[in-house]
Design a protein around this motif. Sequence first.
Motif, mmCIF file in Angstrom:
data_model
loop_
_atom_site.group_PDB
_atom_site.id
_atom_site.type_symbol
_atom_site.label_atom_id
_atom_site.label_comp_id
_atom_site.label_asym_id
_atom_site.label_seq_id
_atom_site.Cartn_x
_atom_site.Cartn_y
_atom_site.Cartn_z
ATOM 1 N N PRO A 67 116.641 102.867 0.154
ATOM 2 C CA PRO A 67 115.829 102.676 -1.055
ATOM 3 C C PRO A 67 114.355 102.619 -0.680
ATOM 4 O O PRO A 67 113.981 101.942 0.281
ATOM 5 C CB PRO A 67 116.324 101.329 -1.602
ATOM 6 C CG PRO A 67 117.694 101.161 -1.019
ATOM 7 C CD PRO A 67 117.663 101.817 0.321
ATOM 8 N N ASN A 68 113.502 103.347 -1.412
ATOM 9 C CA ASN A 68 112.101 103.453 -1.017
ATOM 10 C C ASN A 68 111.154 102.626 -1.888
ATOM 11 O O ASN A 68 109.982 102.463 -1.543
ATOM 12 C CB ASN A 68 111.665 104.916 -1.012
ATOM 13 C CG ASN A 68 111.984 105.623 -2.307
ATOM 14 O OD1 ASN A 68 111.295 105.442 -3.302
ATOM 15 N ND2 ASN A 68 113.061 106.409 -2.313
ATOM 16 N N SER A 69 111.643 102.123 -3.021
ATOM 17 C CA SER A 69 110.864 101.256 -3.905
ATOM 18 C C SER A 69 111.841 100.676 -4.920
ATOM 19 O O SER A 69 113.030 100.997 -4.898
ATOM 20 C CB SER A 69 109.739 102.034 -4.611
ATOM 21 O OG SER A 69 110.276 103.078 -5.409
ATOM 22 N N PHE A 70 111.345 99.827 -5.797
ATOM 23 C CA PHE A 70 112.239 99.253 -6.803
ATOM 24 C C PHE A 70 111.490 99.014 -8.103
ATOM 25 O O PHE A 70 110.279 98.813 -8.125
ATOM 26 C CB PHE A 70 112.879 97.949 -6.314
ATOM 27 C CG PHE A 70 111.901 96.904 -5.821
ATOM 28 C CD1 PHE A 70 111.169 96.121 -6.700
ATOM 29 C CD2 PHE A 70 111.734 96.698 -4.457
ATOM 30 C CE1 PHE A 70 110.270 95.165 -6.251
ATOM 31 C CE2 PHE A 70 110.835 95.738 -3.988
ATOM 32 C CZ PHE A 70 110.106 94.977 -4.883
ATOM 33 N N GLN A 71 112.261 99.062 -9.196
ATOM 34 C CA GLN A 71 111.740 98.621 -10.485
ATOM 35 C C GLN A 71 111.675 97.092 -10.441
ATOM 36 O O GLN A 71 112.664 96.434 -10.122
ATOM 37 C CB GLN A 71 112.673 99.061 -11.620
ATOM 38 C CG GLN A 71 112.788 100.560 -11.793
ATOM 39 C CD GLN A 71 111.591 101.169 -12.498
ATOM 40 O OE1 GLN A 71 110.745 100.446 -13.023
ATOM 41 N NE2 GLN A 71 111.510 102.488 -12.499
ATOM 42 N N PRO A 72 110.514 96.500 -10.729
ATOM 43 C CA PRO A 72 110.378 95.039 -10.610
ATOM 44 C C PRO A 72 111.069 94.291 -11.753
ATOM 45 O O PRO A 72 110.424 93.685 -12.610
ATOM 46 C CB PRO A 72 108.868 94.826 -10.604
ATOM 47 C CG PRO A 72 108.306 96.017 -11.319
ATOM 48 C CD PRO A 72 109.238 97.162 -11.049
ATOM 49 N N ALA A 73 112.394 94.323 -11.746
ATOM 50 C CA ALA A 73 113.180 93.638 -12.773
ATOM 51 C C ALA A 73 113.022 92.129 -12.626
ATOM 52 O O ALA A 73 112.807 91.623 -11.513
ATOM 53 C CB ALA A 73 114.650 94.029 -12.643
ATOM 54 N N PRO A 74 113.131 91.375 -13.729
ATOM 55 C CA PRO A 74 112.937 89.914 -13.659
ATOM 56 C C PRO A 74 113.843 89.231 -12.644
ATOM 57 O O PRO A 74 113.402 88.330 -11.927
ATOM 58 C CB PRO A 74 113.246 89.450 -15.090
ATOM 59 C CG PRO A 74 113.003 90.645 -15.947
ATOM 60 C CD PRO A 74 113.369 91.834 -15.116
ATOM 61 N N GLU A 75 115.129 89.647 -12.589
ATOM 62 C CA GLU A 75 116.065 89.009 -11.658
ATOM 63 C C GLU A 75 115.641 89.223 -10.208
ATOM 64 O O GLU A 75 115.740 88.326 -9.372
ATOM 65 C CB GLU A 75 117.481 89.553 -11.877
ATOM 66 C CG GLU A 75 118.083 89.222 -13.230
ATOM 67 C CD GLU A 75 117.661 90.191 -14.334
ATOM 68 O OE1 GLU A 75 118.071 89.987 -15.489
ATOM 69 O OE2 GLU A 75 116.929 91.161 -14.024
ATOM 70 N N LEU A 76 115.159 90.418 -9.916
ATOM 71 C CA LEU A 76 114.707 90.721 -8.554
ATOM 72 C C LEU A 76 113.469 89.913 -8.204
ATOM 73 O O LEU A 76 113.378 89.320 -7.119
ATOM 74 C CB LEU A 76 114.448 92.220 -8.422
ATOM 75 C CG LEU A 76 114.175 92.779 -7.021
ATOM 76 C CD1 LEU A 76 114.510 94.266 -6.975
ATOM 77 C CD2 LEU A 76 112.737 92.579 -6.566
ATOM 78 N N LEU A 77 112.508 89.881 -9.113
ATOM 79 C CA LEU A 77 111.274 89.128 -8.862
ATOM 80 C C LEU A 77 111.563 87.642 -8.692
ATOM 81 O O LEU A 77 110.980 86.978 -7.827
ATOM 82 C CB LEU A 77 110.287 89.350 -10.005
ATOM 83 C CG LEU A 77 109.734 90.780 -10.150
ATOM 84 C CD1 LEU A 77 108.843 90.863 -11.376
ATOM 85 C CD2 LEU A 77 108.978 91.208 -8.904
ATOM 86 N N ARG A 78 112.444 87.126 -9.516
ATOM 87 C CA ARG A 78 112.774 85.692 -9.422
ATOM 88 C C ARG A 78 113.393 85.376 -8.065
ATOM 89 O O ARG A 78 113.052 84.366 -7.424
ATOM 90 C CB ARG A 78 113.730 85.299 -10.547
ATOM 91 C CG ARG A 78 114.023 83.798 -10.623
ATOM 92 C CD ARG A 78 114.890 83.459 -11.817
ATOM 93 N NE ARG A 78 114.200 83.703 -13.069
ATOM 94 C CZ ARG A 78 114.494 84.698 -13.909
ATOM 95 N NH1 ARG A 78 115.498 85.531 -13.631
ATOM 96 N NH2 ARG A 78 113.822 84.862 -15.029
ATOM 97 N N LEU A 79 114.299 86.250 -7.603
ATOM 98 C CA LEU A 79 114.929 86.043 -6.298
ATOM 99 C C LEU A 79 113.892 86.119 -5.185
ATOM 100 O O LEU A 79 113.914 85.306 -4.241
ATOM 101 C CB LEU A 79 116.035 87.080 -6.087
ATOM 102 C CG LEU A 79 116.793 87.014 -4.763
ATOM 103 C CD1 LEU A 79 117.462 85.653 -4.581
ATOM 104 C CD2 LEU A 79 117.831 88.133 -4.696
ATOM 105 N N ALA A 80 112.972 87.072 -5.283
ATOM 106 C CA ALA A 80 111.926 87.205 -4.271
ATOM 107 C C ALA A 80 111.068 85.941 -4.194
ATOM 108 O O ALA A 80 110.720 85.472 -3.104
ATOM 109 C CB ALA A 80 111.051 88.424 -4.572
#
Length: 479
Positions: A67-80
């Motif tokens: 994977p080369n990038s990601f859509q900054p979905a809320p669940e992903l951002l929260r985990l980060a």
Amino acid sequence: MSLTPSSATNQPLDVLVVGAGISGLTIAHELAIAKKYRVLVAEAQDRVGGAITSAKNDEGYQWEEGPNSFQPAPELLRLAVQVGLKDELVLADGKLPRFVFLNGKLNALPMSPPTAIASKILTWGGKIRLALGAIGFARPAMAGEESVDQFFSRLLGKQAVERLVAPFISGVYAGDPKRLSAKAAFAKIFRLENSYNGLLAGAILSAKERKAQKLSDPNIPKVKAGELGSFRQGIKMLPEAIATKLRDQGTAVKQQWTLRSLEKQDEIYISKFDTPTGEETVRSRSVVLSTPAYVTAKLLQDYLPAASQALNEIFYPTVACVVMAYPKSEFAYDMKGFGNLIPRTQGVRTLGTIWSSSLFAGRAPEGWQLLLNFIGGTLDPALAKLSEPEIIAAVHQDLKKTILRPDTKAEPKAIAVHVWDKAIPQYEIGHLDRLATVEKELQKSQGLYISANFIGGVALGDCIKRSLQEATKIDAFLK
């Protein structure tokens, strides 16, 4: 052979997670950190992250091979944020154009109605056909499951499929639109037509509904429309940070542990692993298989044979990620953009190219452009027979046709070639039926769960969202 966990009473673990890709790590984080269950993560590779593969060399290049990038979905951002990566997030400008290579040149994908009218990607007939379909003037679906090609041809017209949809399919799935299931591969868009009787109306109304339901979280970084995300040292920072937090909180994350057998005795699962120090046996109340479909199929072959057979039918094509760099002076364009996709009708073998150093600063030395090229896929099985030098040569010739100056004498700086023998699970016709069979079989063995990117979407955000949902089910079972 030793027994894990070892204790005086030999109490079983609450959860065994097999596979330390983003799905497995998300479940482990939610159950071990948030819910305080006793969890062990076992990974067959010598690293965590699964297909996430970030790298850097001494010349100043930094790149991704999965994977080369990601859509900054809320669940992903929260985990980060939860694992300490809030300040490591980097975002690509959402206004950077995306391109389709058509009729010998790059054409920018329209970003607004005025640019759509002026765009030369579609003819006037193609634009009118797309517009009419988008507002709901389309014939009803025929009986049976529609392929992606049938679904979008019916709604938007053949030309839109050839020049817009098919290149996107190549970029996301490396798949064949005639084989992929519209309902499985494009579930959100499929629901728009079925729930709102039109794509445009559905997009507007569903966006309003999502906005009304959205809860503000001040801890989550704010992102703008169209932005794509990564981290300063690459996407691998996310799985590595999750694993580090798990270990810091007392949860074991084992590497080079390969699951060889799984059985259930009374209410306890007995899992046997090959490890660098010999065989290990893990006793647990529940098991999560967060492994590719073909690996999960092998593990369930004797235990749940019908599920195993269904999983074996999920196809993974071979795809190569070819990381190359050229001096900026060798390009025919100014290279300000996300990258370009290439329809299969254009006589170019490469599926698409990500302009990596245009997206994220600092990924190439001054004066150089870093490219992530993808080649192979369902429609190009012959790629699997090529050597690395042959793959590099093929991509270089394609780049001379697409974005390099045709008269360039520059040789490519080949930084990495990663051939994924089984790259991306294909959500082909019958995929949802196969998953239904698997789910039905899992009901025969309470406490056994599956969470991987062949269910519910291949994007990182989809994997994290689905894994959080699965963690909720496991929590309810354990309670």
